[in-house]
Each structure stands twice: as structure tokens, then as C-alpha cells.
Design an enzyme around this catalytic site. Structure first.
Site, PDB file in Angstrom:
ATOM      1  N   TRP A  50       0.788  -1.295  -0.070  1.00 29.40           N
ATOM      2  CA  TRP A  50      -0.119   0.250   0.147  1.00 29.40           C
ATOM      3  C   TRP A  50       1.032   1.361  -0.454  1.00 29.40           C
ATOM      4  CZ3 TRP A  50      -3.201  -2.837   4.313  1.00 29.40           C
ATOM      5  CH2 TRP A  50      -4.094  -4.070   3.546  1.00 29.40           C
ATOM      6  N   GLU A 147       2.578  -9.339  13.611  1.00 31.65           N
ATOM      7  CA  GLU A 147       1.495  -8.985  15.075  1.00 31.65           C
ATOM      8  C   GLU A 147       0.260 -10.319  14.581  1.00 31.65           C
ATOM      9  OE1 GLU A 147      -0.586  -5.866  14.516  1.00 31.65           O
ATOM     10  OE2 GLU A 147       1.304  -4.347  16.144  1.00 31.65           O
ATOM     11  N   GLU A 235       7.649  -2.231  16.086  1.00 34.85           N
ATOM     12  CA  GLU A 235       6.653  -1.077  15.828  1.00 34.85           C
ATOM     13  C   GLU A 235       6.127  -0.456  17.127  1.00 34.85           C
ATOM     14  OE1 GLU A 235       4.353  -3.049  12.998  1.00 34.85           O
ATOM     15  OE2 GLU A 235       2.303  -2.054  14.359  1.00 34.85           O
ATOM     16  N   ALA A 241      -4.257   2.659  19.388  1.00 36.29           N
ATOM     17  CA  ALA A 241      -3.582   1.431  18.105  1.00 36.29           C
ATOM     18  C   ALA A 241      -4.454   0.890  17.073  1.00 36.29           C
ATOM     19  CB  ALA A 241      -4.688   0.211  19.288  1.00 36.29           C
ATOM     20  N   SER A 242      -5.067   2.014  16.748  1.00 34.88           N
ATOM     21  CA  SER A 242      -5.681   2.059  15.270  1.00 34.88           C
ATOM     22  C   SER A 242      -5.142   2.287  13.789  1.00 34.88           C
ATOM     23  CB  SER A 242      -7.462   2.343  15.665  1.00 34.88           C
ATOM     24  OG  SER A 242      -7.431   4.161  15.904  1.00 34.88           O
ATOM     25  N   TRP A 269       6.056   3.559  13.057  1.00 35.61           N
ATOM     26  CA  TRP A 269       5.449   3.313  13.089  1.00 35.61           C
ATOM     27  C   TRP A 269       4.485   4.565  11.967  1.00 35.61           C
ATOM     28  CZ3 TRP A 269       4.128  -0.938   9.418  1.00 35.61           C
ATOM     29  CH2 TRP A 269       2.841  -0.918   8.774  1.00 35.61           C
ATOM     30  N   LYS A 274      -0.571   8.401   4.093  1.00 30.56           N
ATOM     31  CA  LYS A 274      -1.945   8.335   4.904  1.00 30.56           C
ATOM     32  C   LYS A 274      -2.470   9.233   6.445  1.00 30.56           C
ATOM     33  CE  LYS A 274      -4.930   4.472   5.933  1.00 30.56           C
ATOM     34  NZ  LYS A 274      -4.910   2.679   7.388  1.00 30.56           N
ATOM     35  N   GLU A 276      -3.792   9.488   8.148  1.00 31.95           N
ATOM     36  CA  GLU A 276      -3.814   9.338  10.288  1.00 31.95           C
ATOM     37  C   GLU A 276      -2.822   9.387  10.850  1.00 31.95           C
ATOM     38  OE1 GLU A 276      -4.038   4.653   9.445  1.00 31.95           O
ATOM     39  OE2 GLU A 276      -1.466   4.831   9.507  1.00 31.95           O
TER      40      GLU A 276
END
Ligand code: MG
Length: 311
Positions: A50, A147, A235, A241-242, A269, A274, A276
Site C-alpha cells: 500500500w 503481529e 513497531e 492502536a487503530s 510506525w 496516509k 492518519e
């Protein structure tokens, strides 16, 4: 006085890998070629399928030069979307580009099998090919399963998986560090401490998102360390956490203090544009580095300042 200490002067000009060389895990610590504790700090790239635009030599070089990273994590997207299982050659090529760039920059590179579910056959094949090609260079660190979901039991599913994949690496690379994911998105390091792997030179992944995971997770980590595990924060995010939501400065500082105290290496991370809050870059930021402050997010600016100060 500049020039009064030739050794110090030449150390300054050395790359991280020239300085630290072959790494190994002994007890709870990551040691360098001189047997001294080393702490690696850097950035994780986003899922390769991505955010492939950041999997290139220019971005890696910029992160080394301007952000002062000494480790980069290449997150090979496996199942989701058009990941490695769908396009193995495309995704392998992206990872190899990042590995080659890390070698050129003299930094370490974590090759991360970025999956939530076990794919032991594909993972073993992938890692044995990476180990055959790169097992002789000190830069490579293997991360066999990013994970594992909570439904996969450490002792009966995750541990046998790691045993298989580690064996596929050790057939070609006897000495580079291997990091293994732990149950529940790499949080249940306490379970791993109660039933550790039989291999030497292995570290255990601990992941946290500072606005969600707090004292309870630090206590699990402390339990694992006190029971002899070497942890590596492959990470962590400044966000919830989202991967998005608010940033919590107080908890973030507690985590930095915890990682400093226990000399834990980490990758933040993530290198992504993106929209976010955990993403380091603003939407549309170039895939080739050269980012000005206005192209970097609040999270990216915080992490860059820490990397510049601590590495
Ligand atoms: Mg090796």
C-alpha cells in the site's frame, strides 16, 4: 578539540554498521561486534503493497541523513490486498530495494513478514531466499511474524511457526539476529517469557501505541525482561492502536523513558502519507525524501527530533 582524538574523529565518520558490525542477542540485551550494548532507533515503512512509493533508495538515504535513523523496517505485506502471496516477485523486489539501500547507507534493516495470520510455508520460503542472498552481511535483521492475532496460542501455534521459519533462516545464516512476534499483536511477551524458544540469538517483538497501551503493557514487558527475554520494539506508534486518533504526550514520554531505561531498540510506525495520526508524512509527501517540515506530521516531527537527539 577537533582532531585531538583521531579515534573519535574517525568514529564520527563511520556508519552505524561500520561501528557496530555483526549484532547478537545475549541475555536480555542487543550487543554489537565489540560486545557492547547497542540501541537501534529508526522508522518502519508501511505495508509494502500500500505504500510502495517509499520503498526506494532515495527515501532510505534521506531518512538516514536527515532523520538520523540507524535502522529501517521493511514491512512485507503478506495477505491483505495484493500482498506477497498474490505478487511475490513484486513485493520481494521492493524489500530487496530497501535492503540494498540500507547496506549502501550503512544502517540496519529489519525484514518484517507483516502478517496477522500464520503462513509458515510461504514465510519459510521467503526467509530462506533472503537469508541465502543477504545472510553474509551484518545489516540484516529478520522478523518472522509481525503481529499474531490473539486467537493464535503462543505455545501451540506461534512457537511451532517460529521454530519452522527460524530453521529455514538458520540453514543459510547462522548468526544474524532474528526477532519473533508474540501473541495478541506482539503484546503478550509474558506468555513468551513463560515458554521461550529454544534458539539462541533471538529477540521478541513488543508493540505499543502510546495513546492506548499503558502501564499494564509496560508491566508485561518488565515481566518478560525480568524472566530473561530480549525485547525489541519493532513497531510503536504515537497514536491510538487503530493507527490514528489523538496523541498522548504523557504516555509517550513514559514509553520513551521505559525504552531508554531498558535499552530497547525501536522502529516508529510509520513512513506513510496516509491521513492518519500515526503517519509521519502529510498526504502527498514525495516518495523520494527531501521532506520539508510542512510535509511532516505532528507525529513525524516528534519522532524525528528524538531520532536526531538520541541516535
Ligand atoms: Mg549472517
Amino acid at each position: 578539540m577537533i582532531g585531538s582524538n583521531p579515534q573519535a574523529f574517525s568514529d564520527k565518520a563511520m556508519t552505524s554498521v561500520q561501528r557496530h558490525g555483526q549484532l547478537k542477542i545475549v541475555g536480555t540485551q542487543l550487543l554489537d561486534q565489540h560486545g557492547e550494548v547497542v540501541v537501534l532507533r529508526g522508522m518502519s515503512l508501511f505495508w509494502s503493497q500500500w505504500m510502495g512509493q517509499y520503498y526506494n533508495a532515495d527515501a532510505v538515504a534521506w531518512l538516514q541523513k536527515d532523520w538520523n535513523i540507524n535502522v529501517i523496517r521493511a514491512a512485507v505485506g503478506v495477505t491483505a490486498g495484493s500482498g506477497y502471496l498474490t505478487n511475490p516477485d513484486v513485493e520481494r523486489s521492493k524489500v530487496q530495494t530497501v535492503i540494498d539501500a540500507a547496506i549502501k547507507q550503512g544502517i540496519y534493516v529489519i525484514v518484517d513478514w507483516h502478517a496477522h495470520d500464520p503462513e509458515p510455508e510461504a514465510a519459510s520460503q521467503f526467509f530462506s531466499s533472503i537469508a541465502q542472498k543477504y545472510g553474509q552481511v551484518p545489516n540484516i535483521i529478520y522478523e518472522t511474524w509481525n503481529e499474531p492475532l490473539p486467537k493464535y496460542d503462543w505455545s501451540t501455534v506461534i512457537k511451532p511457526y517460529h521454530n519452522k521459519v527460524i530453521s529455514s533462516i538458520r540453514a543459510f545464516d547462522a548468526d544474524n539476529v532474528i526477532l519473533v512476534g508474540t501473541q495478541s499483536w506482539s503484546q503478550d511477551v509474558d506468555k513468551a517469557a513463560n515458554d521461550p524458544l529454544g534458539f539462541a540469538n533471538v529477540g521478541y517483538s513488543l508493540h505499543f501505541y502510546a495513546s492506548t497501551h499503558r502501564e499494564e503493557l509496560r508491566n508485561k514487558a518488565l515481566y518478560a525482561i525480568n524472566n530473561g527475554l530480549a525485547l525489541f520494539v519493532t513497531e510503536w506508534g504515537t497514536s491510538e492502536a487503530s493507527g490514528t486518533g489523538r496523541l498522548d504526550a504523557k504516555e509517550r514520554q513514559l514509553w520513551f523513558d521505559f525504552m531508554d531505561l531498558h535499552k530497547l531498540s525501536w522502529c516508529n510506525w510509520s513512513v506513510a502519507d496516509k491521513a492518519e495520526s500515526s503517519a509521519a508524512l502529510q498526504p502527498g509527501a514525495s516518495g523520494r525524501g527531501g521532506w520539508e517540515d510542512r510535509q511532516i506530521t505532528e507525529s513525524g516531527l516528534i519522532v524525528r527530533s528524538v531520532l536526531r537527539a538520541k541516535n
